[in-house]
Write a protein that holds these residues in place. Structure first.
Motif, PDB file in Angstrom:
ATOM      1  N   UNK A   1       0.931  -1.108   0.004  1.00 13.14           N
ATOM      2  CA  UNK A   1       0.200  -0.075   0.243  1.00 13.14           C
ATOM      3  C   UNK A   1       0.897   1.211  -0.056  1.00 13.14           C
ATOM      4  N   UNK A   2       0.608   2.108  -0.988  1.00 11.95           N
ATOM      5  CA  UNK A   2       1.467   3.374  -0.904  1.00 11.95           C
ATOM      6  C   UNK A   2       0.446   4.439  -0.144  1.00 11.95           C
ATOM      7  N   UNK A   3       1.343   5.300   0.577  1.00 11.79           N
ATOM      8  CA  UNK A   3       0.464   6.418   1.270  1.00 11.79           C
ATOM      9  C   UNK A   3       1.216   7.582   0.785  1.00 11.79           C
ATOM     10  N   UNK A   4       0.441   8.591   0.752  1.00  6.53           N
ATOM     11  CA  UNK A   4       0.963   9.918   0.561  1.00  6.53           C
ATOM     12  C   UNK A   4       0.117  10.844   1.358  1.00  6.53           C
TER      13      UNK A   4
ATOM     14  N   UNK B   1      -3.091   5.170  -0.392  1.00  6.73           N
ATOM     15  CA  UNK B   1      -4.043   5.858   0.560  1.00  6.73           C
ATOM     16  C   UNK B   1      -3.622   7.182   0.862  1.00  6.73           C
ATOM     17  N   UNK B   2      -4.588   7.948   0.834  1.00  5.98           N
ATOM     18  CA  UNK B   2      -4.246   9.412   1.117  1.00  5.98           C
ATOM     19  C   UNK B   2      -4.723  10.109   2.346  1.00  5.98           C
TER      20      UNK B   2
ATOM     21  N   UNK C   1      -9.335   7.396   1.088  1.00  2.27           N
ATOM     22  CA  UNK C   1      -8.980   8.167   2.251  1.00  2.27           C
ATOM     23  C   UNK C   1      -9.483   7.405   3.565  1.00  2.27           C
ATOM     24  N   UNK C   2      -9.126   7.833   4.396  1.00  6.81           N
ATOM     25  CA  UNK C   2      -9.731   7.328   5.705  1.00  6.81           C
ATOM     26  C   UNK C   2     -11.538   7.537   5.611  1.00  6.81           C
TER      27      UNK C   2
END
Length: 370
Positions: A200-203, A230-231, A267-268
């Motif tokens: 999972x990439x997050x930014x 995932x933002x 996003x969350x």
């Protein structure tokens, strides 16, 4: 660090389905627990991801770090806090794992700080028990090469979340205050995939970034790679308290929701697994700090209790009883609710230790309105 969330269960590729089937074959007990999450939520139960911040050691000093003021360099020497603030050990983690398993919880994230600088990382994985729980780690990718990725897989880690905060090399390195970090993340992406780990990439989304070509490029990159992005919204906590200009507005959030229709980005606040939790405090995620305090999300510095004094079951119940945290809300409490943000900033300003203990921030009798 950016919190780890599960990817929405929609539009799965054939490779992703194969990975899920592979987990069912290798670890049927965990696969069954994961499969029961939707049914638990339909019964009104919760199944949050548990983040463990055993250590805040880190080789970076990022502009936006939510854990910055938990780090030793900010801790003031105050008498009479040694016992109350004793650091967690492996036995504490084993105890937490047992409590979580009894409640049917299934997901643990090893975070920090930077988890891969921890000398006892493998022991922490073993204490969580990768035969009973789905183990995830987040990382800035600096130390994650092919050899390390294969080792993570061998000790029981199932998923890695990698931070990539700009698709422009110089901007990522500047935001992370670490020259060369962009190249290391790109190396880590390939290493993770080659090792057969879920990725999972997050930014971090800063105000206005969602409107840029760079952001669309990073969305396209992740989608083309078959990776979810995932933002995480920038929130006024940790290092970001010094950067109010980072905090997004409603227009940014609305644009992101439109992009979710075209790319593997979420996003969350994105509905997942057939449900929309809204703000995920307690319901979707909790954080266990290095001193065994439990906070309702990675960005709220008010404790719901200490696990040496109160069971996990009661702490989660406290959170669900709290009028700020328990009821469904369509906005992000710490990212969008100006009233709560003001209270949070006032109560945490000048605090010697974070999080604020149970009873001084959140409590059963004080809903923070006073």
């Amino acid at each position: 660090m950016t919190p780890v969330l599960e990817v929405p269960d929609c539009g799965l590729t054939e490779a992703e389905r194969e990975k899920r089937n592979g987990l069912k074959a290798r670890k049927p007990y965990i696969a069954e627990k994961l499969a029961r999450i939707s049914a638990m939520e339909e019964r009104g139960e919760i199944s949050p991801i548990i983040r463990i911040e055993k250590s805040y050691l880190c080789n970076f000093q990022c502009t936006h770090c939510s854990a910055e003021y938990y780090m030793d360099r900010h801790m003031k020497k105050v008498l009479k806090v040694v016992d109350a603030r004793r650091k967690i050990d492996l036995e504490d983690i084993r105890n937490l794992s047992h409590q979580a398993d009894e409640m049917g919880l299934a997901r643990f994230v090893i975070t920090g700080g930077e988890p891969l600088v921890m000398k006892d990382f493998d022991d922490v994985v073993a204490a969580i028990d990768p035969e009973k729980h789905y183990v995830i780690t987040d990382t800035n990718g600096w130390f994650l090469d092919d050899k390390r990725a294969k080792h993570l897989k061998a000790v029981g880690v199932e998923k890695v979340q990698l931070s990539l905060d700009s698709f422009i090399e110089r901007d990522h390195d500047a935001f992370r205050n670490k020259p060369g970090s962009y190249k290391r993340v790109m190396r880590a992406i390939d290493a993770t995939l080659n090792a057969g780990l879920n990725l999972l990439l997050s930014t971090v989304l800063l105000k206005g970034r969602v409107k840029t070509q760079e952001f669309r490029d990073i969305c396209k990159f992740a989608t083309d790679k078959g990776i979810s992005l995932y933002v995480s919204y920038a929130k006024p906590t940790g290092s970001c308290t010094d950067h109010p200009e980072f905090v997004i507005d409603k227009e940014d959030a609305d644009i992101l929701r439109e992009l979710e229709k075209h790319y593997n980005v979420f996003s969350h606040m994105t509905p997942s697994y057939g449900s929309f939790k809204g703000c995920i405090t307690v319901k979707g995620i909790v954080t266990v700090t290095s001193t065994f305090e439990v906070t309702p999300c990675p960005y709220i510095d008010f404790s719901l209790g200490n696990l040496r004094e109160t069971s996990l079951k009661e702490i989660l119940a406290r959170g669900m009883r709290n009028p700020w945290l328990g009821p469904h809300r369509p906005d992000c409490l710490i990212g969008e609710d100006s009233k709560f943000i003001k209270i949070h900033m006032e109560k945490t300003r000048g605090a010697n230790h974070l999080p604020i203990p149970w009873g001084q921030g959140f409590s059963d009798t004080d809903s923070l309105t006073a």
